[in-house]
Design a protein around this motif. Structure first.
Motif, PDB file in Angstrom:
ATOM      1  N   UNK A 115       0.818  -1.145  -0.057  1.00 49.33           N
ATOM      2  CA  UNK A 115      -0.013   0.192   0.093  1.00 49.33           C
ATOM      3  C   UNK A 115       0.645   1.181  -0.043  1.00 49.33           C
ATOM      4  N   UNK A 116       1.807   1.224   0.747  1.00 41.63           N
ATOM      5  CA  UNK A 116       2.955   2.416   0.646  1.00 41.63           C
ATOM      6  C   UNK A 116       3.394   2.478  -0.846  1.00 41.63           C
ATOM      7  N   UNK A 117       3.885   1.285  -1.198  1.00 39.12           N
ATOM      8  CA  UNK A 117       4.532   1.694  -2.652  1.00 39.12           C
ATOM      9  C   UNK A 117       3.433   2.187  -3.748  1.00 39.12           C
ATOM     10  N   UNK A 118       1.997   1.779  -3.467  1.00 38.29           N
ATOM     11  CA  UNK A 118       1.246   2.125  -4.516  1.00 38.29           C
ATOM     12  C   UNK A 118       0.786   3.494  -4.322  1.00 38.29           C
ATOM     13  N   UNK A 119       0.770   4.119  -3.114  1.00 42.12           N
ATOM     14  CA  UNK A 119       0.470   5.411  -2.614  1.00 42.12           C
ATOM     15  C   UNK A 119       1.734   6.509  -3.204  1.00 42.12           C
ATOM     16  N   UNK A 120       3.032   6.009  -3.022  1.00 39.91           N
ATOM     17  CA  UNK A 120       4.214   6.646  -3.592  1.00 39.91           C
ATOM     18  C   UNK A 120       4.149   6.557  -5.094  1.00 39.91           C
ATOM     19  N   UNK A 121       3.811   5.682  -5.679  1.00 44.33           N
ATOM     20  CA  UNK A 121       3.736   5.367  -7.020  1.00 44.33           C
ATOM     21  C   UNK A 121       2.585   6.543  -7.726  1.00 44.33           C
ATOM     22  N   UNK A 122       1.398   6.446  -7.107  1.00 43.42           N
ATOM     23  CA  UNK A 122       0.325   7.468  -7.526  1.00 43.42           C
ATOM     24  C   UNK A 122       0.798   8.782  -7.483  1.00 43.42           C
ATOM     25  N   UNK A 123       1.753   9.032  -6.148  1.00 45.74           N
ATOM     26  CA  UNK A 123       2.326  10.509  -6.215  1.00 45.74           C
ATOM     27  C   UNK A 123       3.145  10.887  -7.252  1.00 45.74           C
ATOM     28  N   UNK A 124       4.025   9.774  -7.525  1.00 43.55           N
ATOM     29  CA  UNK A 124       5.262   9.837  -8.364  1.00 43.55           C
ATOM     30  C   UNK A 124       4.501  10.008  -9.827  1.00 43.55           C
ATOM     31  N   UNK A 125       3.491   9.391 -10.394  1.00 38.98           N
ATOM     32  CA  UNK A 125       2.854   9.471 -11.377  1.00 38.98           C
ATOM     33  C   UNK A 125       2.013  11.127 -11.624  1.00 38.98           C
ATOM     34  N   UNK A 126       1.658  11.289 -10.442  1.00 41.29           N
ATOM     35  CA  UNK A 126       1.071  12.711 -10.569  1.00 41.29           C
ATOM     36  C   UNK A 126       1.892  13.896 -10.759  1.00 41.29           C
ATOM     37  N   UNK A 172      11.180   4.960 -11.237  1.00 42.41           N
ATOM     38  CA  UNK A 172      11.865   3.963 -10.567  1.00 42.41           C
ATOM     39  C   UNK A 172      12.795   4.884  -9.650  1.00 42.41           C
ATOM     40  N   UNK A 173      13.199   6.075 -10.191  1.00 47.04           N
ATOM     41  CA  UNK A 173      14.049   6.699  -9.354  1.00 47.04           C
ATOM     42  C   UNK A 173      13.558   7.408  -8.153  1.00 47.04           C
ATOM     43  N   UNK A 174      12.230   7.768  -8.390  1.00 46.80           N
ATOM     44  CA  UNK A 174      11.054   8.495  -7.529  1.00 46.80           C
ATOM     45  C   UNK A 174      11.201   7.543  -6.234  1.00 46.80           C
ATOM     46  N   UNK A 175      10.810   6.328  -6.705  1.00 43.69           N
ATOM     47  CA  UNK A 175      10.801   5.308  -5.513  1.00 43.69           C
ATOM     48  C   UNK A 175      11.926   5.072  -4.821  1.00 43.69           C
ATOM     49  N   UNK A 177      14.491   6.741  -4.253  1.00 49.11           N
ATOM     50  CA  UNK A 177      14.714   7.799  -3.451  1.00 49.11           C
ATOM     51  C   UNK A 177      13.943   7.795  -2.198  1.00 49.11           C
ATOM     52  N   UNK A 178      12.812   7.222  -2.232  1.00 48.03           N
ATOM     53  CA  UNK A 178      12.038   7.270  -0.892  1.00 48.03           C
ATOM     54  C   UNK A 178      12.353   5.839  -0.402  1.00 48.03           C
ATOM     55  N   UNK A 179      13.187   4.971  -0.626  1.00 47.50           N
ATOM     56  CA  UNK A 179      13.359   3.908   0.024  1.00 47.50           C
ATOM     57  C   UNK A 179      13.062   2.594  -0.052  1.00 47.50           C
ATOM     58  N   UNK A 180      12.191   2.654  -1.416  1.00 44.31           N
ATOM     59  CA  UNK A 180      11.756   1.279  -1.708  1.00 44.31           C
ATOM     60  C   UNK A 180      12.588   0.704  -2.791  1.00 44.31           C
ATOM     61  N   UNK A 181      12.903  -0.606  -2.429  1.00 46.67           N
ATOM     62  CA  UNK A 181      13.826  -1.385  -3.028  1.00 46.67           C
ATOM     63  C   UNK A 181      13.024  -2.069  -4.306  1.00 46.67           C
ATOM     64  N   UNK A 182      13.607  -1.927  -5.260  1.00 49.55           N
ATOM     65  CA  UNK A 182      13.080  -2.185  -6.425  1.00 49.55           C
ATOM     66  C   UNK A 182      13.880  -3.216  -7.198  1.00 49.55           C
TER      67      UNK A 182
END
Length: 182
Positions: A115-126, A172-175, A177-182
């Motif tokens: 859920x955290x990744x989804x929210x961060x991804x939504x923000x990144x897309x926005x 990918x860079x956005x996520x 930088x926010x500490x998500x391991x991809x």
């Protein structure tokens, strides 16, 4: 208040006219999603039935969705109905992601992280430039092919491909930088 929200609020009160207007407004979108997902594997009749099932589900679950997200809800239901039809047509049809969700990923910590990744991804897309955001949404949310995006937006296919590539790198860079391991 926008028209979609007004219709959604009326639908929650089981207003038949609101449902009719929603069906008229969103049938092309639901059909496009189902067609894009099925990629020719469903007959016209199957597509029509999946679209109808989408709006039946909307009516039955009118009290369960957020009126602010009517379009997103319809898209999610249409996607689900497309996969249901594909499974009905071919019982061997299995989406690997379904199996992944049943396993270890069902732990509460994993769900919270997802859920955290989804929210961060939504923000990144926005945060993407408008054209890139539209291309990403069309490609990954509405399942449009590059050629269709190109045609509908009036930009060359090569440009769409480049913008998709760059937008994915930015996300990918956005996520990361926010500490998500991809």
């Amino acid at each position: 208040m926008d028209e979609n929200k007004r219709l959604a609020l009326r639908l929650k009160k089981h207003d038949d006219e609101a449902l009719d207007r929603i069906i008229t407004r969103f049938t092309p979108l639901a059909a496009k999603i189902i067609l894009n997902i099925s990629n020719g594997a469903l007959s016209d009749e199957d597509v029509e039935e999946a679209v109808s099932d989408t709006f039946v589900a909307l009516w039955k679950n009118a009290d369960r969705f957020d009126p602010e997200h009517l379009t997103g809800y319809i898209c999610a239901v249409a996607k689900s109905k497309a996969f249901d039809r594909l499974r009905d047509k071919n019982p061997a049809f299995v989406i690997e992601a379904d199996e992944d969700l049943i396993g270890e990923g069902s732990e509460p910590d994993s769900i919270a992280e997802t859920n955290e990744i989804i929210e961060a991804l939504k923000q990144g897309v926005n945060d993407l430039p408008e054209t890139d955001r539209e291309i990403i949404i069309r490609h990954y949310y509405y399942y449009q092919k590059v050629a269709d995006i190109s045609s509908e937006m009036g930009i060359p296919s090569a440009t769409v491909k480049v913008r998709l590539h760059r937008a994915r790198k930015k996300l990918k860079k956005y996520l990361t930088e926010r500490g998500f391991a991809l």
